[in-house]
Design a protein around this motif. Structure first.
Motif, mmCIF file in Angstrom:
data_model
loop_
_atom_site.group_PDB
_atom_site.id
_atom_site.type_symbol
_atom_site.label_atom_id
_atom_site.label_comp_id
_atom_site.label_asym_id
_atom_site.label_seq_id
_atom_site.Cartn_x
_atom_site.Cartn_y
_atom_site.Cartn_z
ATOM 1 N N PRO A 44 0.698 -1.319 0.006
ATOM 2 C CA PRO A 44 -0.129 -0.038 -0.004
ATOM 3 C C PRO A 44 0.910 1.251 0.029
ATOM 4 O O PRO A 44 0.253 2.363 -0.480
ATOM 5 N N ASP A 45 2.087 1.321 0.720
ATOM 6 C CA ASP A 45 2.895 2.369 0.503
ATOM 7 C C ASP A 45 3.227 2.922 -0.863
ATOM 8 O O ASP A 45 3.459 4.012 -1.310
ATOM 9 N N ALA A 46 3.565 1.847 -1.756
ATOM 10 C CA ALA A 46 3.641 2.120 -3.139
ATOM 11 C C ALA A 46 2.757 2.800 -3.969
ATOM 12 O O ALA A 46 2.551 3.682 -4.547
ATOM 13 N N LEU A 47 1.381 2.000 -3.487
ATOM 14 C CA LEU A 47 -0.019 2.713 -4.019
ATOM 15 C C LEU A 47 -0.109 4.306 -3.611
ATOM 16 O O LEU A 47 -0.435 4.965 -4.525
ATOM 17 N N LEU A 48 0.152 4.373 -2.456
ATOM 18 C CA LEU A 48 -0.071 5.633 -1.966
ATOM 19 C C LEU A 48 0.776 6.722 -2.557
ATOM 20 O O LEU A 48 0.589 7.906 -2.735
ATOM 21 N N THR A 49 2.035 6.305 -2.935
ATOM 22 C CA THR A 49 2.814 7.384 -3.846
ATOM 23 C C THR A 49 2.555 7.777 -5.221
ATOM 24 O O THR A 49 2.856 8.723 -5.726
ATOM 25 N N PRO A 57 -4.578 10.278 1.822
ATOM 26 C CA PRO A 57 -4.528 11.415 2.493
ATOM 27 C C PRO A 57 -3.760 12.766 1.647
ATOM 28 O O PRO A 57 -3.113 12.522 0.699
ATOM 29 N N GLU A 58 -4.068 13.860 2.123
ATOM 30 C CA GLU A 58 -3.392 14.994 1.583
ATOM 31 C C GLU A 58 -1.939 15.169 1.562
ATOM 32 O O GLU A 58 -1.371 14.769 2.469
ATOM 33 N N PRO A 63 4.285 7.987 4.807
ATOM 34 C CA PRO A 63 3.654 6.729 4.677
ATOM 35 C C PRO A 63 4.154 5.847 5.983
ATOM 36 O O PRO A 63 5.013 6.114 6.899
ATOM 37 N N GLY A 64 3.827 4.393 5.810
ATOM 38 C CA GLY A 64 4.235 3.470 6.752
ATOM 39 C C GLY A 64 3.129 3.181 7.785
ATOM 40 O O GLY A 64 2.661 4.145 8.303
ATOM 41 N N ALA A 65 2.805 1.812 7.627
ATOM 42 C CA ALA A 65 1.784 1.347 8.547
ATOM 43 C C ALA A 65 2.324 0.538 9.834
ATOM 44 O O ALA A 65 1.422 0.277 10.755
ATOM 45 N N GLU A 66 3.474 0.451 9.932
ATOM 46 C CA GLU A 66 3.895 -0.399 11.235
ATOM 47 C C GLU A 66 5.126 -0.079 11.590
ATOM 48 O O GLU A 66 6.132 0.470 10.928
ATOM 49 N N ILE A 67 5.635 -0.263 13.147
ATOM 50 C CA ILE A 67 6.848 0.142 13.371
ATOM 51 C C ILE A 67 7.395 -0.766 14.588
ATOM 52 O O ILE A 67 6.538 -1.613 15.004
ATOM 53 N N MET A 91 -1.578 1.617 10.904
ATOM 54 C CA MET A 91 -2.700 0.921 10.339
ATOM 55 C C MET A 91 -2.656 1.707 8.965
ATOM 56 O O MET A 91 -2.903 1.177 7.880
ATOM 57 N N LEU A 92 -2.289 2.913 8.541
ATOM 58 C CA LEU A 92 -2.567 3.707 7.348
ATOM 59 C C LEU A 92 -1.203 4.659 6.958
ATOM 60 O O LEU A 92 -0.776 4.304 5.973
#
Length: 326
Positions: A44-49, A57-58, A63-67, A91-92
């Protein structure tokens, strides 16, 4: 609040637009504040770019869903305390930063045996796969599981988790010869190439087929996946990294009494409060005991986040991809 380093997406034209920037730390009101040591990278990070994910998101955003990291501060009753090693879910977005502030129900104590880099690669994939196999796929002892994209994050997670959840055999499907070793290292019983996988599976199973197909790829292999199911088998739709969203002729479901099952873990967690805790209560002892071995991710420094995200878009990634933050 102080300043921190974070990855920022400033325009929506792909991973090359990803930048490292200094931004304000998040506020920690009623949240667990964590000093991040590693952050997971997911498709999803790739899709978000590119603005192609359902969540939009604006810009600019992180990005990044987990740490994974160390608790700096926590409210009373959070279940964790300053100094605790933890993994956590945004999560998002927001994970690719030096500091995050998370709600307590999205923070989980990390077993001592699991490194920060491995811990940052556990939650998104392992909880998705646990949900798919256990809750949606109804995996029972002795069944055979086939997984597409087996050298990727979801694929290697499936190969690691399925035996611990009862599967007696795992068949890994990979796109190229160089990914065979990755799938074998993750524990696959058998590895086959995507080209001609249906015939290979038929041979491997003496014509019976498999009980579950985990499919994070979609695309043109979907129909052959259905044809590879045993009577009563389940095809779990996890994602579409192949790009194309397939369709199904429902008469095929009647022929062998098979199911096509959606496995949208994120949406399920939002509508089932407490589900994440239930999942971790089962997974954490498996990781702590070594029955499920933590992933060995590909680790990039934070400065190379664009390259890490691009490796998922162009499907060169082998296993889970993680950023080392500190």
């Amino acid at each position: 609040m102080g300043a921190m380093r974070a990855i920022q997406i400033t325009r929506l034209d792909g991973p090359e637009a990803v930048q490292l920037a200094d931004i304000d730390e998040p506020s920690g009101d009623d949240a667990v504040v964590i000093d991040v040591h590693a952050a997971g990278v997911a498709f999803p990070d790739a899709l978000l770019t590119r603005g192609l994910y359902q969540y939009k998101p604006e810009v600019p955003f992180t990005p990044g869903a987990e740490i994974a990291g160390v608790v700096r501060s926590a409210p009373d009753g959070a279940g964790v305390a300053p100094g605790d090693r933890v993994a956590g879910l945004t999560m998002l977005s927001g994970g690719m930063a030096e500091v995050v502030a998370l709600q307590p129900d999205r923070v989980f104590k990390l077993p001592d045996a699991v490194s920060f880099e491995a811990g940052a690669g556990i939650l998104f994939n392992d909880l998705t796969v646990h949900f798919a196999l256990r809750t949606r796929g109804r995996l029972t002892d002795g069944e055979t599981v086939l997984v597409h994209g087996a050298a990727g994050g979801i694929g290697t997670s499936t190969l690691r988790l399925a035996p611990a959840l009862g599967a007696s055999r795992t068949i890994a499907v990979v796109s190229t010869e160089d990914k065979i070793a990755v799938a074998k290292a993750a524990g696959a019983s058998d590895v086959v190439l995507a080209e001609g996988f249906r015939d290979a599976v038929k041979t491997l199973t003496d014509g019976r087929g498999v009980d579950i197909v985990v499919d994070p790829v979609g695309g043109d292999r979907f129909t052959d996946s259905l044809r590879s199911l045993a009577v009563g088998g389940r095809l779990l739709v996890v994602g579409f990294t192949g790009g194309e969203i397939p369709t199904v002729k429902v008469n095929r479901l009647l022929l062998n009494n098979v199911d096509v099952v959606g496995a949208g873990w994120g949406a399920w967690t939002f509508s089932h409060p407490g589900y994440l805790r239930e999942q971790w209560a089962e997974l954490e002892p498996l990781l702590a005991s070594g029955k499920v071995v933590a992933p060995q991710p590909e680790v990039y420094p934070l400065e190379r986040a664009a390259e890490a995200i691009a490796s998922l878009e162009n499907r060169t990634a082998k296993g889970k991809v993680v950023l080392k933050v500190r």
